[in-house]
Design an enzyme around this catalytic site. Structure first.
Site, PDB file in Angstrom:
ATOM      1  N   HIS A 195     -23.380  44.780  -0.644  1.00  0.00           N
ATOM      2  CA  HIS A 195     -23.755  45.483   0.582  1.00  0.00           C
ATOM      3  C   HIS A 195     -23.975  46.979   0.384  1.00  0.00           C
ATOM      4  CE1 HIS A 195     -23.065  42.394   3.960  1.00  0.00           C
ATOM      5  NE2 HIS A 195     -23.299  41.770   2.822  1.00  0.00           N
ATOM      6  N   SER A 219     -29.481  43.333  -0.902  1.00  0.00           N
ATOM      7  CA  SER A 219     -30.010  42.257  -1.739  1.00  0.00           C
ATOM      8  C   SER A 219     -31.239  42.720  -2.506  1.00  0.00           C
ATOM      9  CB  SER A 219     -30.406  41.067  -0.864  1.00  0.00           C
ATOM     10  OG  SER A 219     -29.272  40.432  -0.348  1.00  0.00           O
ATOM     11  N   LYS A 263     -31.517  30.961   8.550  1.00  0.00           N
ATOM     12  CA  LYS A 263     -32.079  30.425   7.304  1.00  0.00           C
ATOM     13  C   LYS A 263     -30.961  29.863   6.414  1.00  0.00           C
ATOM     14  CE  LYS A 263     -35.479  31.486   3.769  1.00  0.00           C
ATOM     15  NZ  LYS A 263     -36.416  32.462   3.197  1.00  0.00           N
ATOM     16  N   ASP A 264     -29.845  30.573   6.342  1.00  0.00           N
ATOM     17  CA  ASP A 264     -28.713  30.073   5.547  1.00  0.00           C
ATOM     18  C   ASP A 264     -28.116  28.809   6.163  1.00  0.00           C
ATOM     19  OD1 ASP A 264     -28.980  32.000   3.655  1.00  0.00           O
ATOM     20  OD2 ASP A 264     -27.271  33.220   4.284  1.00  0.00           O
ATOM     21  N   GLU A 300     -16.358  17.482 -18.094  1.00  0.00           N
ATOM     22  CA  GLU A 300     -17.216  17.325 -16.942  1.00  0.00           C
ATOM     23  C   GLU A 300     -18.591  17.913 -17.251  1.00  0.00           C
ATOM     24  OE1 GLU A 300     -15.774  16.216 -13.199  1.00  0.00           O
ATOM     25  OE2 GLU A 300     -15.871  15.090 -15.058  1.00  0.00           O
TER      26      GLU A 300
END
Lengths: 257, 418
Positions: B213, B217, B241-242, B285
């Site tokens: 922040h 971004s 959107k998220d 894994e």
């Protein structure tokens, strides 16, 4: 963006091809069990109650002589349609160790629905001693603990053959086409007509193999029916919700594009 | 922080003493975000949500789990069979581990493609790599808890890696185990740490977001935000959107939870741990397979350094080297969209990582069309380091980038202002 998508597609295709190749090398460990048709296949699969109950009969009369099913309780049998009275009778036919009593002594008593399935041997050493040094595995999770699951159990039951010419068998071992290494200590467990099915189904070896595989799949995944039922609802809900979220996203973003 | 006036007296009272409402408003509501973020930018918030899902399901699972070698396996089965919706909690938690890594790996590759690690976001990137390391430790120790065959043998193999440390290696391993083999003390401490580390990750994520922040971004053009015409407020544009991305992701995730819950697992882990029986193939894994391939690729001593030590160093180095990425890449252009050469080798690198994963799933002696798996693993390992240490710096110096747009808005809006 378009170019990026195309390349991602390529990367996925490469990954997929490699994955398939890896699958091909796996078969060397023992024959790949042929896929059977199961009542519990697919998104809406359920356990065929009649097959699972017949499978219980096979387990109880044949497998239970050597193999424990220690994670399953008699009360759980209601999951494949046994009625309370039948469960009580099945449990009561078994001897279950209990104690100590008020004299400080261990004793045996008839089983109750709340008991886990009685073990055929007191401990692993006793099991080995009675089985030529081999330990019969617990079957509670066997279909989850083997590659191929129910297909593998079925294949193993019907996979006993004469060893190929020239193959040196170890003392007391049987040839099985689907067991890793092809030499298994377990004698062929099933023979034609070994059990008498109450519903008149003919007890052939493939039939018994199919039934006991169904029963053992249920024993390993008793939650499967509830899981799939809930899963269908969850997915339908999510698909509708996500479609609405997409519409909302389009609407909110109209003034940006 | 914008001085906001609130009409609700309680909000006002709190705000005066702890300006949490204006903080949330500033960071989540009006927070200016580049207007051109594509769907690859969804994976950061997705990772955060999965972390919360993992902590929530994990806390509930811990209420019914018993960390003792004699009871752990049975207690997990008790969760599966007797605890109300225990099977659902456990399948969400185990598949959540895989989902977490898929999402974080995409997030990481997105950062590499769009140059999100470059100035002034170097610390943001470094914190991200530290989060990845903490995730790997958490996942490894979580995998040990069900005390199946793979749990036990993975714990044995991985802890034994530390024996490669010169002079004190054996002592370190004994110290890690709390004894002379993987046993009850090992299980107890892994359980304790498996419960602790997610909260450390949570704190690291907070710092990660804090750093994010500050400079905001990155975006698909890699061009800095120049003014308000380049951004839109986080809410409602990116919240919706998220959320849509979360819905799409949940469809895939829940498909595995309900219809293929053991797809990512190993059948051997449904066999209770037995120190006397080694599984035919010990495989980690899927999300650790590339590192496993790198570890096993080093089969030769170099001078007086034993192969095992080099293998362990290469394995840890494959992640630690990412810490230096902001300085290895000297190109001022962030986004691969404007870097014709880097863009090509980026995808070669992605394929290389997938090949490493595939090699890790096979035995070194297995053959692929007559080529030994070991050799493929060695070539892929070489390329992994070659890409990061040689190709990235060289390309960043010699490549001629395409012309950058003047601004985000010029790039994405027809006739947009610069």
């Amino acid at each position: 963006m378009n170019a990026m998508r195309k390349r991602l597609g390529l990367a996925l295709a490469v990954a997929l091809a490699l994955g398939l190749a890896a699958g091909a090398t796996m078969a060397a460990e023992g024959g790949k069990p042929p896929a059977q048709t199961w009542s519990f296949d697919g998104l809406f699969g359920t356990y065929d109650r009649a097959a699972a109950q017949r499978g219980f009969l096979v387990y109880n009369t044949v497998c239970a002589a050597c193999h424990s099913l220690s994670l399953v309780a008699y009360r759980n049998l209601d999951g494949i349609g046994f009625k309370d009275d039948a469960i009580k009778a099945i449990a009561a036919a078994k001897e279950v160790p209990d104690g100590p009593n008020d004299q400080g002594e261990m004793f045996n008593r008839p089983g109750q629905p709340a008991d886990r399935f009685a073990r055929p041997f007191a401990n692993d050493n006793a099991a080995r001693a009675a089985n030529n040094g081999a330990l019969p595995p617990d079957l509670s999770l066997i279909t989850k603990a083997r590659k191929g699951g129910a297909d593998y159990i079925h294949a193993l039951m019907v996979g006993y053959k004469e060893p190929p010419t020239g193959m040196q068998m170890m003392e007391g071992m049987q040839y099985n086409a689907y067991f890793p290494g092809n030499q298994i200590a377990m004698l062929p467990p099933l023979s034609e007509g070994q059990v008498e099915y109450a519903d008149g189904t003919k007890a052939t070896i493939p039939q018994m193999a199919h039934d006991v595989s169904t029963f053992l799949t249920w024993a390993a995944e008793p939650e499967m029916e509830e899981r799939k039922r809930m899963g269908v609802k969850v997915l339908l809900f999510l698909i509708v919700l996500t479609a609405m979220l997409y519409a909302l996203k389009r609407q909110i973003w109209t003034d940006v594009h | 922080m914008a001085a906001k006036s609130y009409s609700n007296p309680i909000v006002k009272w709190i705000e005066y003493r702890l300006p949490i409402f204006s903080f949330l408003d500033h960071e989540l509501n009006e927070y200016p975000t580049p207007r051109n973020l594509n769907y690859w930018w969804n994976f950061g918030s997705l990772a955060g949500i999965i972390l919360v899902i993992m902590i929530a399901t994990g806390i509930v699972l811990a209420m019914s789990y018993t960390p003792h070698v004699d009871y752990a396996f049975e207690s997990v089965e008790r969760i599966m069979r007797d605890v109300n919706y225990g099977w659902l909690l456990r399948y969400i938690h185990t598949n959540g581990g895989s989902a977490f890594f898929i999402v974080v790996y995409i997030h990481l590759f997105r950062g590499m493609y769009y140059g999100s690690y470059k100035a002034p976001r170097e610390l943001l990137w470094i914190i991200g790599v530290v989060i990845l390391l903490a995730m790997m430790a958490t996942a490894f120790m979580g995998y040990v808890l069900p005390w199946g065959q793979m749990s036990f043998w993975a714990a044995t193999v991985i802890t034994n890696l530390f024996s490669a440390v010169p002079l004190v290696g054996e002592s370190i391993v004994t110290w890690l185990w709390g004894g002379f083999s993987v046993d009850n003390p090992t299980l107890n401490r892994f359980y304790s740490l498996h419960y602790l580390l997610p909260f450390v990750i949570f704190a690291l994520v907070f710092v990660h977001l804090w750093a994010l922040h500050v400079h905001k971004s990155n975006n698909p053009t890699g061009v800095d935000i120049k003014g308000p015409q380049d951004t839109i407020p986080f809410h409602p544009y990116y919240t919706i959107k998220d959320t849509f991305g979360l819905g799409a992701f949940m469809i895939v995730f829940m498909f595995f939870v309900f219809f293929a819950p053991n797809f990512f697992g190993e059948p051997d882990n449904y066999i209770k741990a037995n120190p006397l029986v080694t599984p035919a193939h010990i495989v980690p894994e899927w999300y650790f397979l590339p590192y496993y391939a790198i570890l096993r690729a080093i089969t030769f001593d170099i001078w007086f350094i034993p192969a095992k030590l080099i293998g362990v160093a290469a394995m840890f180095g494959s992640i630690l080297i990412l810490l230096f990425l902001p300085w290895l890449d000297r190109s001022k252009v962030r986004s691969a969209t404007f870097r014709p050469v880097y863009k090509q080798v980026f995808w070669v690198f992605v394929v290389d990582c997938i090949i490493l994963g595939w090699v890790g799933a096979n035995t070194p002696d297995a053959e692929f069309h007559g080529i030994k798996m070991l050799w493929i693993g060695q070539a892929a390992t070489f390329y992994y380091f070659f890409h990061i240490v040689i190709l990235i710096p060289l390309i960043s110096v010699f490549e001629t980038p395409r012309a950058l747009p003047d601004s985000i808005s010029q790039a994405v809006t027809p006739g947009g202002k610069s």
